[in-house]
Structures are given as C-alpha cells and as structure tokens.
Design a protein around this motif. Structure first.
Motif, short mmCIF file in Angstrom:
data_model
loop_
_atom_site.label_atom_id
_atom_site.label_comp_id
_atom_site.label_asym_id
_atom_site.label_seq_id
_atom_site.Cartn_x
_atom_site.Cartn_y
_atom_site.Cartn_z
N PHE A 37 47.41 49.30 49.03
CA PHE A 37 45.72 48.94 48.54
C PHE A 37 45.30 50.32 47.60
N TYR B 142 50.07 43.65 44.22
CA TYR B 142 49.21 42.63 44.94
C TYR B 142 49.45 41.41 43.97
N THR C 200 41.60 42.63 44.89
CA THR C 200 42.31 44.01 44.86
C THR C 200 40.79 44.19 43.25
#
Lengths: 274, 274
Positions: free
Chosen positions: B4, B29, B39
């Motif tokens: 992330f 992602y 995101t």
C-alpha cells in the motif's frame, strides 16, 4: 423575478473567457455572517449550468466553504476539467478581493454532470410517514434571519429546540420544504434545500452553539423531467447526524417529492464550537 | 515496504513547485481497467499530506474519477486554495499524457484539513452486532483481481451473490476489513477502505453488471491519535444503497474500529449499465 433567481443571477465577465462570471451576494438570503450556504452552493451549480460547454445534467456536487462571503460582488469561475461521452467533470471557485486587492478564495467546488438514460430503478429509501404539510406547524427559528423567510418549513418532526436545557435525545428532523413564495423545482433549488436544515447539534444537545457547514455533497437522483413533475409542490426533507467528535459532526439529508420519489441524497460535515 | 505504501509513493517533481508529484499506478492494486479507485483516492490525500504547507489533519475528501488510470507514471498536483486559522482547503488533480502528449485529467479532488480539538462527542451510529472476524468467511470475489488480494475481507452479512438469478432483496453488506498483510491504520488506509465495497447493484439485483464509482466523499471522524489506537486491528465496514435510478446509484459506507469507534462515514455515486 423570484428572489432565488435574483440571488443566483450571474453575468459573464468576459466573452473571451467562458465560465467566468460576476455575481452578488444576496441580502434576501442573508444568514448570520454571510449569505445562506445553500444559495452559495446553488450559485456554484448555476455557473456550471450557464457554461456554454455543458454536457448533461447535474449528478453530483461538492461545495467547500472556505470563508464567509461579504456583501457585494463576487467572481465565480466554472471550468470543465474533462468531458467524456456521457459525463463531464467540473471545478468551480468563488473569490472576492481581499484587503490588498488580491482575489481570495471563499468557496471551491467540484461537480459531475451526466447524461441520464432509462435503466432498471429502485428506491430503497421510501419516504417516511408524515402528517400532511397543512397539518404541520412552521419551524420555530429563534431569530428572524432573512434566509429562513425565503422557505416555508413545516415540521413533521424535530423542530428547533425551544427548551435549551442540554437534554436532546436524537438529531432527526423531518420538514416539509417549499420556496416562499413557491417556485418550480429545479436542480438549483434542490441544491439550496439540501443545505436548509439547521445544525444537528442544536437538536442533539438542545443547545444553540455556533456551527457552520465546512463541506456539503449533493447527489441528484432525478432528471429535469422528474423535477418538472414536482413543479411547486412540497418536498419532504429528512436530516440526521451519525457522529459528533472533536469539533465536527456530519449531517445526512434526503429529499423526497410529495409523490415519494427520492430526488436528492446529501451529506455535510459541520464545524461546531462549545 | 508494504504494497500500500509502495502504491502511494510520490516523488516531488520540482523543488520550485511544492505539491507537484510524480507517482506510478500500482499493479499490486490493479482492478479491471485500472488501479483500484481506493488507492487513487488515497493517492490524492497523500499529495496533501506530503505538501510542505499542510495545516492539521484530513477532515473531508471528495474524489471524482474522470477516466481510468493507465499503467505507468502519472502527475499529481495538490494546491492549497485557502488557509484559515484552523482549516485549510485543497484542490488536487491527477493527469497522464494523452495521445497528443498533453496532460489529460484522470481525477480531480478537493479536501479540507483541520485542527481537531477536544469537545463534547457522541457516536449516534453504534457498530452493528456481528460475529467475530475469525468466525466470518472470506468474501467470494468471482475473479482473482489483484486489489482484492490486498485486503482481508470477512463477511458478516451481504457477501457477493453466488446465485446470479436477479433475485436480490437488499443492498446491505457488513464486512470485517484489514490490509493484507496487516498495516497500521492511518488516514490513507481509511480512504482506500471507504471505497473497498463492491457495487451495491450486484447484491441488490443478484447480477454482475458493469459499474464504477464516479465520485466518492470521505468524512474522517477521528484524529491520528485514535487511528493509532486501532493499529493493525480489523475495521467493521457497512455499505448500503439508498436509490438506483437512470444509470446511477449511491452507496453509503461507515467504518468502525473493532472497539466500536465510528472512524469514517463515506458516500459515493456509482455508474451502472445493464
């Protein structure tokens, strides 16, 4: 001309710069320290609707209130950021000159306009049961603020608290709403009405603390054709907070036509002081 | 480095232009035709958090998705529009070059950051009763999309429909959510998780129609101190639509800490086709 249309009147500033307008803050919709935020939000949408490059109809609008609008003229700029086949993305800014004469930002907003098309549909938020408008009393605003006179607000539930004893139980209001005098419903009026509910903390705490909207988002669930059917009828509006923490709370709003169509869902985050 | 944080990595493009960054869309992602919108939304907030002029913490964020983000680099610009004593207003834009080499807008956003201060508080949306995370099954995503592997999603209610017979009854899901692998909670993770629920129409109709978020708004009800307490624990997330009409529906989301604090309320308007 209706006072609401007067308040939202925009003049193109320069033929070479489409989307740049001059407007004037409305004494008829004056609130405590500036015009009613609902008219400011509607003015942002007006700039989009008046832009020569407009595609489709309003779908979503987010308005951030950065500072109180002063009496007098302001400048408003609506700029299409991207145009797709059936959606268009917008940025809108309102400014007034500061003490040094530089344009200072009072409000920023984004909007998406879109072409609606027939699909399967389902309203999963039916209109709550409420007495008829004529059987409901007018909202008990403590001060005779100009903007509250521009609406007929009849209380089905959750009037402004009269007993300010800190003993509030919930934050739920249901009001019948209509322009005063009546005016045919459109996206601009819906935008303003989505912001017409008094701050939920007043009800939840039974205490009139300073409070002001920081940011409001409006989703339009109906097109111009459906709005035209509502004409000058009442809307039933509902407002409720989910959470109050560290100087801010949220406020969720739904607006139904008298026939029970869900026309708008809206949310705002509100500053409070105590 | 967690995937992330990798996905949200931004490099300043030019020391003379603070708030202008280069990032890169994240294969880890990836969704169907671009990176997971959560995101992209978190990246918009990241640009604000990395700006040298930042005041306070995130309070509200609205992200409008104008076009799919292509694989590779993008440019992201965060600009403070106005800074008050305790609030700051932001505009954010993401672009990639189009076929002619001109920067084309993929996403626009506004944010408000604010200084939180202790006040009276009240959570009027208690966390719904749900089985413990370890007693809930993983969500049944039909495709192995990359982004769904980046979350642990355990279904308390409203899993993806397995029987696609058009016989859906409601649009309510309640999922336990956590980064996979776990990662300490912050505003960025909350932003992405607010967009992690699959389109409500899939559940409401028991039909997997094309759908995509047009605009999402996130309100942060907790400060960094409260988020730090949550650390790597699960969140309980709830998503539900209010209305489906003419190609669009809304989706309301709440995220609670496992201890029952309401951390986020969020709303989005979603396009669908059928």
């Amino acid at each position: 001309m209706h006072a609401f249309d007067e308040a939202l009147r925009l003049e193109p500033l320069d033929a070479a710069r489409p989307g740049v307008f001059r407007g004037s803050s409305s004494p008829a919709y004056w609130n405590m320290v500036g015009p009613f935020g609902g008219t400011t939000a509607a003015t942002a949408l007006q700039a989009v609707l008046l832009h020569p490059a407009l595609l489709g109809e309003p779908l979503s609008l987010t308005v951030n209130f950065a500072a109180a609008v002063a009496p007098g003229d302001f400048q408003l700029t609506a700029r299409p950021l991207r145009t797709n086949r059936s959606t268009q993305h917008w940025f809108i800014e309102m400014t007034q000159p500061d003490a040094q004469g530089a344009q200072s930002v009072l409000m920023s907003a984004t909007a998406v306009t879109a072409v609606r098309r027939p699909t399967w549909g389902q309203n999963d938020s039916p209109m709550p049961a409420a007495p008829l408008p004529q059987d409901c009393s007018p909202a008990a605003y403590p001060d005779k603020l100009a903007w509250t006179q521009r609406y007929e607000m009849r209380v089905a539930r959750g009037d402004l608290p009269r007993l300010l004893d800190g003993g509030g139980k919930d934050s739920l209001s249901q009001f019948w709403l209509r322009d005063n005098p009546p005016r045919p419903l459109d996206f601009l009026a819906l935008t303003a009405m989505a912001d017409a509910f008094y701050p939920r903390i007043w009800l939840r705490r039974a205490k009139l603390v300073p409070a002001g909207t920081v940011s409001v988002t409006v989703y339009f669930h109906a097109g111009a054709a459906e709005l035209a059917r509502t004409d000058q009828g009442y809307l039933l509006g509902q407002a409720q907070a989910q959470n109050f923490q560290q100087g801010f709370f949220d406020q969720a709003v739904q607006l139904w036509s008298e026939a029970g169509e869900l026309l708008v869902t809206s949310h705002q985050i509100v500053y409070f002081k105590e």
